[in-house]
Design an enzyme around this catalytic site. Structure first.
Site, mmCIF file in Angstrom:
data_model
loop_
_atom_site.group_PDB
_atom_site.id
_atom_site.type_symbol
_atom_site.label_atom_id
_atom_site.label_comp_id
_atom_site.label_asym_id
_atom_site.label_seq_id
_atom_site.Cartn_x
_atom_site.Cartn_y
_atom_site.Cartn_z
ATOM 1 N N GLY A 31 14.533 -7.825 -2.072
ATOM 2 C CA GLY A 31 14.933 -9.154 -1.646
ATOM 3 C C GLY A 31 15.481 -9.303 -0.244
ATOM 4 O O GLY A 31 15.672 -10.411 0.211
ATOM 5 N N HIS A 47 6.832 -2.564 5.479
ATOM 6 C CA HIS A 47 6.434 -2.425 4.077
ATOM 7 C C HIS A 47 6.488 -3.771 3.362
ATOM 8 O O HIS A 47 5.576 -4.128 2.617
ATOM 9 C CB HIS A 47 7.350 -1.406 3.390
ATOM 10 C CG HIS A 47 6.967 -1.101 1.985
ATOM 11 N ND1 HIS A 47 7.768 -1.435 0.916
ATOM 12 C CD2 HIS A 47 5.876 -0.491 1.459
ATOM 13 C CE1 HIS A 47 7.180 -1.032 -0.197
ATOM 14 N NE2 HIS A 47 6.033 -0.456 0.100
ATOM 15 N N ASP A 89 2.639 1.636 0.046
ATOM 16 C CA ASP A 89 3.692 2.570 -0.362
ATOM 17 C C ASP A 89 3.556 3.906 0.365
ATOM 18 O O ASP A 89 4.553 4.484 0.810
ATOM 19 C CB ASP A 89 3.675 2.776 -1.877
ATOM 20 C CG ASP A 89 4.152 1.549 -2.648
ATOM 21 O OD1 ASP A 89 4.600 0.567 -2.013
ATOM 22 O OD2 ASP A 89 4.082 1.569 -3.890
#
Length: 121
Positions: A31, A47, A89
């Site tokens: 978040g 990312h 990732d």
């Protein structure tokens, strides 16, 4: 999934992802997003931007296949969205490893209200 991301980070950096990066800077962890504090934080910013491009899968819950061969992450046989998620990732795990030398313990648990508005992706 989050578990796979954490595992990749551990494999690449030798650091346990949650305590080492869960609250790091303005962009690492769930978040959060703000102007990156350093190179490690920038890895997390990039990312998050990578995840924003995913439309047909959920990074938190969907699983992809990958293997760890000769100390290299190899994304497996996935549908296009899961393949892209795996590549996101993989990229952050490698980025975090490449910036281990500038990891700053002062940013490990950084107060998010101090983060300035982030640049657009």
């Amino acid at each position: 999934s989050m578990y796979q991301l954490w595992k990749m980070i551990l494999q690449e950096t030798g650091k346990n992802a949650v305590p080492s990066y869960g609250l790091y800077g303005c962009n690492c962890g769930v978040g959060s997003r703000g102007k990156p504090k350093d190179a490690t934080d920038r890895c997390c910013f990039v990312h998050k931007c990578c995840y924003k491009k995913l439309t047909d899968c959920s990074p938190k819950t969907d699983s992809y296949s990958y293997s760890w061969k000769d100390k290299t992450i190899v994304c497996g046989d996935n549908n296009p969205c899961l393949q892209e998620m795996c590549e996101c990732d993989k990229a952050v795990a490698i980025c975090l490893r490449e910036n281990l030398d500038t990891y700053n313990k002062n940013y490990k648990i950084y107060p998010k209200p101090l983060c300035k508005k982030a640049d657009a992706c």
